[in-house]
Design an enzyme around this catalytic site. Sequence first.
Site: not given
Ligand code: A3P
Length: 325
Positions: A76, A79, A137, A223
């Site tokens: 989260k 990734t 991870h 991020y």
């Molecule tokens: P939120 O839950 O705050 O919206 P991971 O990919 O590590 O699981 O992280 C998921 C988080 O990254 C989520 O955050 C998601 O919305 C965000 N996310 C996914 N794709 C993204 C992108 N292209 N640009 C920015 N944030 C992104």
Amino acid sequence: MEKSNNTVAHQEKVEELESPLELLIKNLPKERNFDGKTIYFYRGFWCPEMAIRGMIAFGKHFQAQDTDLILTSNPKSGTTWLKALMFTIVTRTRYPLTENPVLFTNPHMLVPSFEYNLYNPSLYVEGNRDPRILSTHAPYDVLPTSIKDSKCRIVYICRNPLDQFMSNWHFFAKLPSETHSSIDETFNRFCSGIVFFGPFWDHILGYWKASQEKPDKVLFLKYEDLKEDIVFHTKLLAEFLGFPFSVEEERHGVVEEVSRLCSFENLKDLDINKGPILPGRDKSDFFRKAKVGDWSNYLTPSMVEQMKKLIQEKIEGSGLTFKFS
Ligand code: A3P
């Protein structure tokens, strides 16, 4: 009550028949993750049941190549975003941007995870095109020595723990309520380090220190910085990966195009990023709000104070800082 000789003998027989791997897992300390599933304390971190076998096999068998590009992260933390960006940067000369596979394939399929997808079997790793782009991870300390000793490059994406926590919470809150804990309990577990791939501070600090010691080997990205200036960071990432943008590309706006292609707004609306990915999980769960500071809509002032104090204690003296809004 004492166990009878028969019971003990039977237990010993069962254990004799179990593989060393199953025995090892059985004897690891266990806890309940906030999704109600078991997490195992393995080599200093909490590993989800779904990933434990893959993680052990990855540590034992993976042989890195100098050309490998490894994405590492706490769950989260962005990734999915980094998977899309790394893949697009590396393959931009292989396909026109309007036909890049990122438009037709979910980023988690393009950049598979060692512990979730590749082990076992490891066939995909062997078949993946050079350079292989892979993800994990796993904390830095747990990475196989071949990753640390080879010339392969590691990218770490870090997110401020308040937003990372909230993103985690929403991800699990989508599950039926009887399977996951309340936000208060989840928060307390997160702060005590009992969260998958946690404690989160060890995860972040492991990669932070490695990036300070070996900046050519480990790129530490935040991020929040990417949200602030994605074009700058897309260029930085491309240089680090060994696929810098040419002057010509820059002049033609390719950096901006790659950044836009991998943006939240673009990816979240693509059909391939919707629909089931795992039992009870939809691909759209990986695209929620993508906001910096969204925690302020959910956490009480005392929770925020507690978490900020904890973070400060843990990162004190490391030189690492977070942007929370
Ligand atoms: P939120 O839950 O705050 O919206 P991971 O990919 O590590 O699981 O992280 C998921 C988080 O990254 C989520 O955050 C998601 O919305 C965000 N996310 C996914 N794709 C993204 C992108 N292209 N640009 C920015 N944030 C992104």
